[in-house]
Design a protein around this motif. Structure first.
Motif, PDB file in Angstrom:
ATOM      1  N   GLU A   1       0.818  -1.209   0.000  1.00  0.00           N
ATOM      2  CA  GLU A   1       0.000   0.000   0.000  1.00  0.00           C
ATOM      3  C   GLU A   1       0.855   1.264   0.000  1.00  0.00           C
ATOM      4  OE1 GLU A   1      -0.149  -2.513   2.069  1.00  0.00           O
ATOM      5  OE2 GLU A   1      -2.207  -3.242   2.309  1.00  0.00           O
TER       6      GLU A   1
ATOM      7  N   PRO B   1      -7.788  -6.851  -2.104  1.00  0.00           N
ATOM      8  CA  PRO B   1      -8.809  -6.556  -1.094  1.00  0.00           C
ATOM      9  C   PRO B   1      -9.964  -7.541  -1.150  1.00  0.00           C
ATOM     10  CG  PRO B   1      -9.019  -5.053  -2.940  1.00  0.00           C
ATOM     11  CD  PRO B   1      -7.774  -5.864  -3.197  1.00  0.00           C
TER      12      PRO B   1
ATOM     13  N   ALA C   1     -12.130  -1.842   1.559  1.00  0.00           N
ATOM     14  CA  ALA C   1     -10.714  -1.966   1.227  1.00  0.00           C
ATOM     15  C   ALA C   1     -10.469  -1.692  -0.251  1.00  0.00           C
ATOM     16  CB  ALA C   1     -10.213  -3.370   1.598  1.00  0.00           C
ATOM     17  N   TYR C   2     -11.371  -2.162  -1.105  1.00  0.00           N
ATOM     18  CA  TYR C   2     -11.239  -1.930  -2.547  1.00  0.00           C
ATOM     19  C   TYR C   2     -11.220  -0.430  -2.834  1.00  0.00           C
ATOM     20  CZ  TYR C   2     -11.825  -2.983  -7.537  1.00  0.00           C
ATOM     21  OH  TYR C   2     -11.640  -3.095  -8.902  1.00  0.00           O
TER      22      TYR C   2
ATOM     23  N   TYR D   1      -7.835   1.135  -1.974  1.00  0.00           N
ATOM     24  CA  TYR D   1      -6.803   0.910  -2.993  1.00  0.00           C
ATOM     25  C   TYR D   1      -6.998   1.844  -4.189  1.00  0.00           C
ATOM     26  CZ  TYR D   1      -4.686  -3.207  -0.826  1.00  0.00           C
ATOM     27  OH  TYR D   1      -4.011  -4.043   0.012  1.00  0.00           O
TER      28      TYR D   1
END
Length: 322
Positions: free
Chosen positions: A157, A186, A191-192, A195
């Motif tokens: 990340e 993810p 979470a997606y 990103y």
């Protein structure tokens, strides 16, 4: 991003099962992704684990023989495992076909001296451990883009955010695309979306996500999604060919990645693994042909993005501090 109405497709065995009184409930339009790639199309193709010029030549030859369209070719061992001459040869070969070439960046925790990756918990995983590992990833990115590579594969990340800042600052070209690796993919919509905000232009999700999971993600993000239609054994070995049409309907815009199960790992690649690497490269293309044939039989082979298209469209990003 342009909206598109999903094309109606026949589900596997639909007519025969209905005749036997075993028909499935109608698909819900609410489950379908409303998103497309910029310039049109709901799916693109990717051949992964193409580890050098020789493997690339095999993939290109086999894709011509089997008529498998390719939008992107990716490599997993890393920029640092290739010479300048090898990278240049790959850049030129893919440019001739108008295919995007994606190379992996920098050191990763599973190969360095960090002991936590060798514990049962696999703590730290593939991420870049410490400042020097991040620096190595940036070094790889600068070197690769100077040699003409337009897509970088990222498994951390912090590295993703650093490379996004680097392209905004002009350190690497602004049209460089950043692909999030399946190794840190993810598994939920929150979470997606993170990103995407960190700079991901296509985001690889694990191949064990359910169809409902894909719909959940598409309700919060239009960023292109990558998914192994057949996953390597170290990522689960899942084979989801019969679901390809529904994966596109739920997950578009979607890169169909043609991986290979029941095959030994080849990272980091060297010539001691030459025969295995060339034979598995050839079989990945054949797996692509099998998946595309299924799409055609089910009437779902329309809506492929134009060959040569590679950009993700307008995506959401975190503000960069001044």
């Amino acid at each position: 991003m342009t909206d598109a109405s999903p094309r109606a497709a026949r589900r596997p065995g639909e007519q025969a099962l209905a005749a036997l009184g075993l028909g499935a409930p109608a698909l819900s339009p609410a489950d379908a992704s409303p998103h497309s790639f910029p310039g049109g199309g709901r799916w693109r193709t990717e051949i992964p684990s193409c580890e050098g010029p020789e493997a690339l030549a095999v993939v290109l030859k086999e894709s011509s023989r089997l008529d498998v369209p390719i939008h992107r070719i990716s490599q997993g061992s890393g920029v640092w495992m290739l010479t300048d001459a090898e990278i240049t040869e790959m850049v030129e070969a893919t440019a001739e076909r108008d295919i995007e070439l994606c190379l992996f960046t920098g050191p990763r925790g599973t190969w360095d001296i960090g002991g936590s990756t060798r514990t049962d918990s696999r703590g730290g995983g593939t991420r870049a451990r410490g400042h020097d590992a991040v620096a190595g990833c940036l070094e790889d990115a600068v070197r690769a883009t100077e040699l003409g590579v337009k897509c970088l594969l990222v498994a951390d990340e912090g590295v993703l955010w650093t490379l996004h800042r680097a392209r905004v600052a002009g350190i690497i070209p602004a049209d460089t695309t950043l692909k999030v690796s399946a190794l840190i993919g993810p598994v939920n919509p929150a979470a997606y979306a993170v990103y995407e905000q960190l700079g991901g232009d296509s985001i690889n999700v694990p191949s064990d996500l359910t169809l409902d999971h894909l719909t959940e993600i598409r309700r919060v993000s239009a960023a292109p999604m990558d998914m192994y239609i057949e996953a390597p054994d170290d990522l689960g070995g899942y084979v989801r060919m019969y679901e390809v049409a529904e994966l596109i309907r739920r997950g578009a815009p979607l890169y169909l990645k043609f991986g290979l199960s029941k095959a030994p790992g080849i990272y980091p690649y060297g010539h001691h693994m030459r025969e295995l690497t060339l034979s598995t490269a050839r079989e990945r293309v054949r797996r692509g042909r099998l998946a595309l044939d299924l799409l055609a039989r089910h009437g779902a082979d329309g809506d492929m993005a134009p060959l040569g298209s590679r950009l993700p469209g307008t995506l959401q990003r975190f503000d960069i501090p001044s």
